[in-house]
Design an enzyme around this catalytic site. Sequence first.
Site, PDB file in Angstrom:
ATOM      1  CB  CYS A 141      39.396  33.325  34.551  1.00  0.00           C
ATOM      2  SG  CYS A 141      39.906  33.706  36.483  1.00  0.00           S
ATOM      3  CB  CYS A 144      41.787  31.239  36.527  1.00  0.00           C
ATOM      4  SG  CYS A 144      40.365  31.736  37.113  1.00  0.00           S
ATOM      5  CG  ASP A 145      43.461  30.072  33.114  1.00  0.00           C
ATOM      6  OD1 ASP A 145      43.666  28.978  34.109  1.00  0.00           O
ATOM      7  OD2 ASP A 145      42.319  29.858  32.558  1.00  0.00           O
TER       8      ASP A 145
END
Length: 322
Positions: A141, A144-145
Amino acid sequence: MSEHIERLKTLIIGSGPAGYTAAIYAARADLKPVMYTGMEPGGQLTTTTEVDNFPGYPEGIDGPTMMVQLQQQAERFGTEVRIGMVSAVELSDEPGGIHRVTVDNSKIIEAETLIISTGASAKYLNIPSEQKLRGGGVSACAVCDGFFYKGQEVAIVGGGDTAAEEASYLANICKKVTMLVRKDHMRASKAMQHRVNSLENIEIRYNTEVDEVLGEQVVEGLRMVNNQTGEKEEIPITGLFVAIGHKPNTDIFKGQLRMDDMGYIITESKTTKTSKPGVFASGDVQDKEYRQAITAAGTGCMAALDAERYLAMVASKEAVAS
Ligand code: NDP
């Protein structure tokens, strides 16, 4: 099979942000929800290190802690959280009908409403070096990261819309993005291809696959292989993003609920209603587009409200009939 059949107003399947938010709302509406957590209690977020994009956490929060807190919040209002895997369902077609759910191949539950929040699982390449470094620089992701790789060199695997979208996202943050596409062309839409082609710090490698992710504790590099020539090449990277698709966790509902050709549950526009009365779907199991914790939580809230209204409607019809 056990003889005892438990009867519930609301059963929630799955324990990600969608399931817990549904539980908080359902419990506060006095639906006395029971949640079965599934195989991965807490869902996909438990494999994420830091969550920086969920409103209300100015310092960020690590995924597992956030899921424990969501569980505590759901339990505070009376949700019963149980560890167990729903193994089969028999969904009623009748408005006001009862849905039969089997847990761990043994326990039978009858539920007036069902909230499905079983999520989707990111597909991985499943090579040992990739699996070893999940959480150590291998992520599925970028939204997200990606932030953790600011100014660094990363690689992304995949040639679909997700990979193209995530490559563009990463290109804004990272110094360089190497995109590995296994065919000689991308599956992504022309518009998305145009976008990745127009960004100078994205290098697209066609006919290229991951041979090995390099590094012991954290990602330090990538060995790529050209699947036409067999030629191998190593590049230094600190992050590897795998964007080769997701699989919605809907196998047990196949043949009973309307789904799209990829297996995502289809919900009625702007609601969480599925094709069966009293069955609602929230989170990634019905969303291949946004797939964020906050959007999942939002649809979890909607599912609980839809369930509450459905039960009120059934009760008022029964009252009129009697
Ligand atoms: P897709 O299934 O569309 O694409 C997966 C990509 O990964 C393909 O390029 C595929 O290659 C590649 N791949 C699969 N397995 C491997 C492997 N083992 N090794 C290397 N590469 C591999 O998944 P997406 O997540 O990209 O998209 C899912 C759906 O969501 C699509 O319908 C997409 O259009 C939609 N979507 C739409 C968006 C938007 O409109 N903004 C954004 C994101 C997704 P190959 O082509 O060779 O099979």
